[in-house]
Design a protein around this motif. Structure first.
Motif, short mmCIF file in Angstrom:
data_model
loop_
_atom_site.label_atom_id
_atom_site.label_comp_id
_atom_site.label_asym_id
_atom_site.label_seq_id
_atom_site.Cartn_x
_atom_site.Cartn_y
_atom_site.Cartn_z
N LEU A 10 -33.22 28.21 -19.24
CA LEU A 10 -34.15 28.05 -20.54
C LEU A 10 -34.13 29.36 -21.09
O LEU A 10 -35.11 30.70 -20.53
N THR A 11 -33.96 29.66 -22.00
CA THR A 11 -34.02 30.66 -23.44
C THR A 11 -34.76 30.50 -24.10
O THR A 11 -34.11 29.52 -25.02
N LYS A 12 -35.19 31.19 -25.39
CA LYS A 12 -36.17 31.36 -26.63
C LYS A 12 -35.65 32.28 -27.46
O LYS A 12 -36.51 33.34 -27.27
N ASN A 13 -35.02 32.61 -28.53
CA ASN A 13 -34.83 33.72 -29.54
C ASN A 13 -34.99 33.25 -31.28
O ASN A 13 -35.12 32.39 -30.93
N TYR A 14 -35.73 34.09 -31.37
CA TYR A 14 -36.33 34.43 -32.56
C TYR A 14 -35.42 35.61 -33.43
O TYR A 14 -35.14 36.31 -33.44
N HIS A 15 -34.84 34.83 -34.26
CA HIS A 15 -34.11 35.78 -35.57
C HIS A 15 -35.34 36.81 -36.38
O HIS A 15 -36.62 36.12 -37.43
N LEU A 24 -38.07 33.90 -23.85
CA LEU A 24 -37.67 34.05 -22.38
C LEU A 24 -36.45 33.95 -22.14
O LEU A 24 -35.19 33.55 -22.71
N LYS A 25 -36.01 34.23 -21.07
CA LYS A 25 -34.95 34.89 -20.51
C LYS A 25 -35.12 34.25 -19.60
O LYS A 25 -35.17 34.64 -18.47
N GLY A 63 -30.17 26.91 -22.53
CA GLY A 63 -30.27 25.92 -21.68
C GLY A 63 -30.49 24.38 -21.41
O GLY A 63 -30.78 23.57 -22.46
N ASN A 64 -30.76 24.08 -20.82
CA ASN A 64 -31.39 22.45 -20.43
C ASN A 64 -33.21 22.30 -20.13
O ASN A 64 -33.71 22.80 -19.21
N TYR A 65 -33.25 20.90 -20.72
CA TYR A 65 -34.45 20.83 -20.70
C TYR A 65 -34.86 19.10 -20.72
O TYR A 65 -34.81 18.52 -21.66
N PHE A 66 -35.03 18.51 -19.50
CA PHE A 66 -35.64 17.32 -18.73
C PHE A 66 -36.62 17.15 -18.79
O PHE A 66 -37.60 17.19 -18.18
N LEU A 67 -37.10 15.99 -19.82
CA LEU A 67 -38.58 15.44 -19.59
C LEU A 67 -38.63 13.83 -19.39
O LEU A 67 -37.90 13.28 -20.19
N ASN A 68 -39.32 13.60 -18.35
CA ASN A 68 -38.98 12.12 -17.74
C ASN A 68 -37.48 11.75 -17.59
O ASN A 68 -37.11 10.75 -18.09
N GLU A 69 -36.51 12.66 -17.46
CA GLU A 69 -35.46 13.02 -17.02
C GLU A 69 -34.66 12.65 -18.23
O GLU A 69 -33.46 11.69 -17.73
N THR A 73 -32.50 18.07 -24.70
CA THR A 73 -31.80 18.67 -26.14
C THR A 73 -30.60 17.98 -26.94
O THR A 73 -29.80 18.44 -27.21
N THR A 74 -30.71 16.50 -26.47
CA THR A 74 -29.62 15.20 -27.01
C THR A 74 -30.25 15.39 -27.68
O THR A 74 -29.39 14.00 -29.04
#
Length: 236
Positions: A10-15, A24-25, A63-69, A73-74
């Motif tokens: 997982l990554t998070k960038n801000y402009h 997050l890296k 990156g991917n984030y699965f919550l309760n399977e 991201t979709t």
């Protein structure tokens, strides 16, 4: 044991005006059902951004984030909101109670968004108020009860949708030591007896020790991920 949270690269960038800032890296975390996890880190370490992503209040850059399977991201905005409302209960430092609503109405608010009828809302709100020891105060307004009691109301509100996961952001930050201990004992009870997964952000080491697992963020990366000393000692 089922996974409630799975985070991959997982990554998070801000402009910003000064250019792109990486918060997050490449974070990788798995949290199983029934875990009690504390997240710590200095200001700017990325823990708040991480919690916002966990709560489906923000999206990662990659990156991917699965919550309760479910692969978050979709999902579009409405689907994310639905998943959030059904799976997650939120507890905040500032309680976030509606001043002009009594405790029943404050606790029942998530059920309004879920389309539950007024009669069932009241029954369920009284049920969770009882579970946090505040049934007798059901018709009180928030300013008629103490700060610790207000946080119990906030926890009851988080429980109303019977969530699999509670995200607590500095839940003892506005409370004195004794009240903080009472609130943390309540979290432990919810985790031990109800098997609710809890992820809690705190800057207080003594509060983190109530959890079973500690994750430390530094500069957008996980510096440490392991069992808390208290939990290790109790299982020797």
């Amino acid at each position: 044991m089922a996974e409630v949270i799975r985070i991959e690269a997982l990554t998070k960038n801000y402009h910003t005006d000064a250019g792109e800032v990486s918060v997050l890296k490449g974070v990788d975390i798995t949290i199983q059902s029934g875990e009690f996890v504390a997240i710590m880190g200095p200001s700017g370490s990325g823990k708040s951004t991480f919690m916002n992503i966990l709560g489906c209040l923000d999206k990662a850059t990659s990156g991917n984030y699965f919550l309760n399977e479910t692969d978050t991201t979709t999902l579009n905005k409405d689907a994310l909101a639905s998943l959030r409302n059904h799976v997650i209960g939120f507890v905040f430092q500032g309680f976030n109670l509606l001043a002009r609503k009594n405790l029943i109405d404050n606790v029942a608010l998530p059920l309004v968004y879920a389309g539950i009828g007024a009669k069932e809302r009241k029954v369920r709100a009284l049920e969770v108020l009882k579970s946090v020891g505040l049934e007798a105060y059901a018709t009180y307004l928030p300013n008629q009860i103490s700060g610790g009691q207000q946080q119990r109301v906030a926890i009851a509100r988080a429980l109303i949708n019977r969530p699999k996961l509670i995200l607590a952001d500095e839940p003892t930050g506005n409370l004195d030591t004794k009240t903080s201990q009472e609130i943390m004992d309540l979290f432990c009870e919810l985790n031990d007896k109800e098997k609710i997964t809890i992820v809690l952000v705190t800057h207080e080491p003594d509060i983190a020790e109530y959890s079973k697992r500690l994750i430390n963020f530094v500069d957008g990366r996980i510096q440490h991920d392991g069992l808390t000393a208290h939990f290790q000692a109790s299982h020797v």
